[in-house]
Design an enzyme around this catalytic site. Structure first.
Site, PDB file in Angstrom:
ATOM      1  N   LYS A 265      23.976  44.162  97.703  1.00  0.00           N
ATOM      2  CA  LYS A 265      23.583  44.769  96.700  1.00  0.00           C
ATOM      3  C   LYS A 265      23.520  46.294  97.193  1.00  0.00           C
ATOM      4  O   LYS A 265      22.633  46.543  97.943  1.00  0.00           O
ATOM      5  CB  LYS A 265      22.305  44.379  95.898  1.00  0.00           C
ATOM      6  CG  LYS A 265      21.625  45.318  95.048  1.00  0.00           C
ATOM      7  CD  LYS A 265      20.857  44.697  94.322  1.00  0.00           C
ATOM      8  CE  LYS A 265      20.089  45.609  93.332  1.00  0.00           C
ATOM      9  NZ  LYS A 265      18.694  45.063  92.617  1.00  0.00           N
ATOM     10  N   ASP A 270      17.193  52.775  91.987  1.00  0.00           N
ATOM     11  CA  ASP A 270      17.017  51.844  90.803  1.00  0.00           C
ATOM     12  C   ASP A 270      15.746  52.289  90.070  1.00  0.00           C
ATOM     13  O   ASP A 270      14.588  52.077  90.036  1.00  0.00           O
ATOM     14  CB  ASP A 270      16.635  50.236  91.118  1.00  0.00           C
ATOM     15  CG  ASP A 270      16.282  49.343  90.069  1.00  0.00           C
ATOM     16  OD1 ASP A 270      16.826  50.095  88.683  1.00  0.00           O
ATOM     17  OD2 ASP A 270      16.191  48.164  90.348  1.00  0.00           O
ATOM     18  N   LYS A 277      11.146  51.473  84.969  1.00  0.00           N
ATOM     19  CA  LYS A 277      10.309  51.227  85.653  1.00  0.00           C
ATOM     20  C   LYS A 277       8.969  52.023  85.390  1.00  0.00           C
ATOM     21  O   LYS A 277       9.181  53.171  85.321  1.00  0.00           O
ATOM     22  CB  LYS A 277      10.618  51.062  87.326  1.00  0.00           C
ATOM     23  CG  LYS A 277      11.548  50.038  87.392  1.00  0.00           C
ATOM     24  CD  LYS A 277      11.845  49.976  88.799  1.00  0.00           C
ATOM     25  CE  LYS A 277      12.961  48.969  89.351  1.00  0.00           C
ATOM     26  NZ  LYS A 277      12.450  47.455  89.319  1.00  0.00           N
ATOM     27  N   ASP A 288      16.776  49.686  97.318  1.00  0.00           N
ATOM     28  CA  ASP A 288      17.547  48.666  96.563  1.00  0.00           C
ATOM     29  C   ASP A 288      19.017  48.557  97.123  1.00  0.00           C
ATOM     30  O   ASP A 288      19.629  47.962  96.480  1.00  0.00           O
ATOM     31  CB  ASP A 288      17.512  49.223  94.883  1.00  0.00           C
ATOM     32  CG  ASP A 288      17.485  48.072  94.158  1.00  0.00           C
ATOM     33  OD1 ASP A 288      17.071  46.789  94.612  1.00  0.00           O
ATOM     34  OD2 ASP A 288      17.707  47.928  93.060  1.00  0.00           O
ATOM     35  N   ASP A 347      16.753  46.692  83.787  1.00  0.00           N
ATOM     36  CA  ASP A 347      16.171  46.947  85.005  1.00  0.00           C
ATOM     37  C   ASP A 347      16.878  45.737  85.793  1.00  0.00           C
ATOM     38  O   ASP A 347      16.741  45.401  87.070  1.00  0.00           O
ATOM     39  CB  ASP A 347      14.884  46.834  85.097  1.00  0.00           C
ATOM     40  CG  ASP A 347      14.200  47.277  86.299  1.00  0.00           C
ATOM     41  OD1 ASP A 347      15.187  47.546  87.220  1.00  0.00           O
ATOM     42  OD2 ASP A 347      13.181  47.071  86.383  1.00  0.00           O
ATOM     43  N   GLU A 349      19.755  45.040  86.938  1.00  0.00           N
ATOM     44  CA  GLU A 349      20.988  45.511  87.071  1.00  0.00           C
ATOM     45  C   GLU A 349      21.792  44.912  88.187  1.00  0.00           C
ATOM     46  O   GLU A 349      22.922  44.930  88.607  1.00  0.00           O
ATOM     47  CB  GLU A 349      20.945  47.019  87.178  1.00  0.00           C
ATOM     48  CG  GLU A 349      20.585  47.599  88.692  1.00  0.00           C
ATOM     49  CD  GLU A 349      19.214  47.118  89.185  1.00  0.00           C
ATOM     50  OE1 GLU A 349      18.491  46.814  88.374  1.00  0.00           O
ATOM     51  OE2 GLU A 349      19.147  47.109  90.370  1.00  0.00           O
ATOM     52  N   ARG A 351      22.229  41.672  89.595  1.00  0.00           N
ATOM     53  CA  ARG A 351      23.252  40.607  88.909  1.00  0.00           C
ATOM     54  C   ARG A 351      24.601  41.373  88.473  1.00  0.00           C
ATOM     55  O   ARG A 351      25.451  40.587  88.484  1.00  0.00           O
ATOM     56  CB  ARG A 351      22.348  39.671  88.287  1.00  0.00           C
ATOM     57  CG  ARG A 351      21.706  40.076  86.874  1.00  0.00           C
ATOM     58  CD  ARG A 351      20.482  39.182  86.382  1.00  0.00           C
ATOM     59  NE  ARG A 351      19.564  39.540  87.152  1.00  0.00           N
ATOM     60  CZ  ARG A 351      18.245  38.987  86.878  1.00  0.00           C
ATOM     61  NH1 ARG A 351      18.110  38.022  85.860  1.00  0.00           N
ATOM     62  NH2 ARG A 351      17.204  39.530  87.504  1.00  0.00           N
TER      63      ARG A 351
HETATM   64  N1  BES Z   1      15.495  46.179  92.473  1.00  0.00           N
HETATM   65  C1  BES Z   1      14.708  45.298  91.585  1.00  0.00           C
HETATM   66  C2  BES Z   1      13.880  44.287  92.305  1.00  0.00           C
HETATM   67  C3  BES Z   1      12.815  44.740  93.277  1.00  0.00           C
HETATM   68  C4  BES Z   1      11.429  44.719  92.846  1.00  0.00           C
HETATM   69  C5  BES Z   1      13.429  44.969  94.480  1.00  0.00           C
HETATM   70  C6  BES Z   1      10.911  45.042  93.686  1.00  0.00           C
HETATM   71  C7  BES Z   1      12.190  45.371  95.401  1.00  0.00           C
HETATM   72  C8  BES Z   1      10.867  45.337  95.038  1.00  0.00           C
HETATM   73  C9  BES Z   1      15.867  44.538  90.485  1.00  0.00           C
HETATM   74  O1  BES Z   1      16.825  45.404  90.238  1.00  0.00           O
HETATM   75  C10 BES Z   1      14.872  44.379  89.216  1.00  0.00           C
HETATM   76  O2  BES Z   1      14.323  45.602  88.911  1.00  0.00           O
HETATM   77  N2  BES Z   1      14.340  43.192  88.973  1.00  0.00           N
HETATM   78  C11 BES Z   1      13.602  42.876  88.039  1.00  0.00           C
HETATM   79  C12 BES Z   1      14.040  41.863  86.978  1.00  0.00           C
HETATM   80  C13 BES Z   1      13.608  41.734  85.646  1.00  0.00           C
HETATM   81  C14 BES Z   1      13.958  42.940  84.956  1.00  0.00           C
HETATM   82  C15 BES Z   1      14.229  40.393  85.169  1.00  0.00           C
HETATM   83  C16 BES Z   1      12.249  42.754  88.530  1.00  0.00           C
HETATM   84  O3  BES Z   1      12.069  41.864  89.560  1.00  0.00           O
HETATM   85  O4  BES Z   1      11.398  42.872  87.746  1.00  0.00           O
HETATM   86 ZN    ZN Z   2      17.336  46.949  91.559  1.00  0.00          ZN
HETATM   87 MN    MN Z   3      16.394  46.790  88.630  1.00  0.00          MN
END
Ligand code: BES
Ligand code: ZN
Ligand code: MN
Length: 509
Positions: A265, A270, A277, A288, A347, A349, A351
């Site tokens: 990825k 992000d 966020k 990210d 968010d 994104e 996947r």
């Molecule tokens: N890049 C984030 C995941 C992440 C969170 C990485 C904290 C490192 C530290 C990912 O893109 C994300 O935002 N995931 C969301 C998914 C949710 C919206 C289903 C998450 O983990 O909150």
């Molecule tokens: Zn992300």
């Molecule tokens: Mn995200």
């Protein structure tokens, strides 16, 4: 950092500091130590065994200007019990010694090889990796108040019988350590420095330096390929997306029909997109792209170590930004495979960019896939920041990855991926939705990816918890960890042998 090997008595080696590992409850009269102690007029014996130096892991005692020795300082370094002195322990000891005592003008470090039950090759690899990984500077943009590690050379003192194995181990450790640091450099750079285009440029430079083939797909190519999921993430940003493809072709592949794909990825920043966020901690989201950076670093090491297996590295990279053009919750996009996706949360994104990259990996002929992604915050809720989560559709493939992780001393824990979780990502309007609700967030994310790998043996590593070290450690600075590079390199070069002569596996942490 330069590595050297010498076979001469330690007391004759000129250096700014001579590192001497001391095992727990070991007397100063023990074999390796006695020669140094005698030359130093009993100086070591005054310290070893006292509270100052019991030989415990992490314990250090610095002796200054020891008369009778050619070195300016002796650093006694606790090595723990000999039976616990693993590759991981040697890596930590080397790292903590160089990071703690290789500053303020110290240029030349000498290191007495004491291998206990570890092979000379593995010991040397660990010492080289530990030193390189420890000296990585995270404060590259500071213009004042810096206290950088100044150590430039590390000379391993070893018996003549082990000299060749030590040299080879140092060479392998150098390749891997420098590749880990390259990954960390990419991760540490902020989003305004490394954009998707810039990340692709870095990959091109690495490819040209190491002889990898490289292709970078632009937006038009992605549109032609039908990568609607990937493009839906980048559309909110003025920065163009890229899909980086690095290729290593083995001279004599053990199995010409086998192609391993490493997919990472590469979200260079992000924000969450329209599902923005919170501001608190958002600056961290420059990491990210840690999965993508790990793939680029691993491909660099693979190109230099030349294993007998064909490998492709794929890094889908873009920014996730809110704007008037950005994707919205409720939007439906069509992925390269034709599966339709309802975007519930912009968010989620990672996947979306990975599903098209996974499909493309299969189109390029991948017969095995490992992906790495800072995919979910939920994985840190499950496993903390110590273990990386592993998900798979194929247990033998997962077992091989887990074994490599163990040998490389990176902690990986397998998570479930039963069919029951599939229900959580069903959409009322499309084939899939991109979030699965509150519970089991890292599992539903993994299940989403699984929908795109078909029958190809696949392992997914969620590195969100382990990609960034939150605290300074004696052997490591806080900041990007470079997680994944060592295990991927071990996975690809470990069993099958490499150009610089791997001699057996390491041991666990
Ligand atoms: N890049 C984030 C995941 C992440 C969170 C990485 C904290 C490192 C530290 C990912 O893109 C994300 O935002 N995931 C969301 C998914 C949710 C919206 C289903 C998450 O983990 O909150
Ligand atoms: Zn992300
Ligand atoms: Mn995200």
């Amino acid at each position: 950092m330069k590595f050297h090997v010498v076979s001469e008595p330690a007391y004759q080696v000129a250096a700014d500091v001579l590192v001497v590992p001391v095992f727990e409850d070991e007397p100063a009269t023990s074999h390796d130590l006695a020669l140094i102690d005698e030359a130093a007029g009993g100086l070591l014996a005054q310290v070893i065994g006292t509270d100052e130096m019991k030989g415990k892991p992490g314990q250090f005692a610095l002796l200054r200007v020891p008369a009778g020795l050619a070195t300016r300082r002796v650093l006694l370094a606790g090595a723990g019990k000999p039976e616990n002195f693993t590759v991981g322990a040697a890596r930590k000891l080397s790292g903590a010694a160089v990071r703690g005592y290789g500053r303020k003008g110290v240029a030349a470090v000498a290191f007495l090889a004491r291998t206990a039950d570890v092979s000379a090759f593995d010991f040397a690899q660990a010492v080289a990796e530990g030193a390189l990984i420890a000296v990585f500077a995270v404060d590259s943009y500071r213009t004042e108040d810096r206290d950088p590690v100044t150590a430039e050379s590390l000379t391993v003192i070893v018996s003549e019988a082990d000299a060749t194995a030590i040299k080879k181990g140092l060479e392998r450790g150098r390749v891997i350590g420098e590749s880990v640091n390259f990954t960390r450099y990419l991760v540490n750079e902020p989003g305004n420095s490394i954009t998707p285009t810039c990340l692709a440029h870095h990959a091109q430079v690495v490819a040209n330096e190491t002889g990898l083939a490289v292709e970078v797909l632009n937006e038009d190519r992605m549109r032609d390929l039908g990568m609607g999921a990937l493009l839906s993430v980048s559309r909110g940003s003025i920065e163009e997306p890229r899909l980086i493809v690095l290729r290593y072709t083995a001279a004599n592949p053990t199995d010409a029909t086998d192609t391993l794909a490493l997919v990472g990825k590469g979200i260079t920043f992000d924000t969450g997109g329209i599902s923005l966020k919170p501001a608190d901690g958002m600056e961290k989201m420059k990491y990210d792209m840690a999965g993508g950076a790990a793939v680029i670093g691993a491909m660099r090491a693979i190109a230099l170590l030349k294993p007998d297996v064909n490998v492709i590295g794929l890094v889908p990279t873009c920014e996730n930004m809110p704007s008037g053009r950005a994707s919205k919750p409720g939007d439906i996009v069509t992925s390269m495979l034709g599966k339709t996706i309802e975007i519930i949360n912009t968010d989620a994104e990672g996947r979306l960019i990975l599903c098209d990259a996974l499909a493309y990996a299969r189109q390029l002929g991948a017969t095995r896939i490992v992906d790495l992604a800072t995919l979910t915050g939920a994985i840190s809720v499950a496993l903390g920041t110590t273990y990386c989560g592993l998900f798979t559709s194929n247990q033998p493939h997962a077992d091989a990855v887990l074994a490599a992780a163990k040998n490389a001393d990176e902690k990986v824990w397998q998570m479930p991926l039963d069919a029951e979780y599939r229900d959580l990502i069903k959409s009322d309007i499309a084939d899939l939705k991109n979030t699965g609700g509150r519970y089991g967030g890292s599992i539903t994310a993994a299940y989403f990816l699984r929908e795109f790998v078909g029958d190809v043996p696949w392992v997914h590593l969620d590195i969100a918890g382990v990609g960034w070290n939150l605290e300074n450690k004696p052997h490591l600075p806080k900041g990007p960890s470079g997680f994944g590079v060592r295990m991927l390199v071990e996975f690809v070069t470990g069993e099958k042998g490499s150009g610089v002569g791997n001699q057996g596996s390491g041991s666990e942490s």
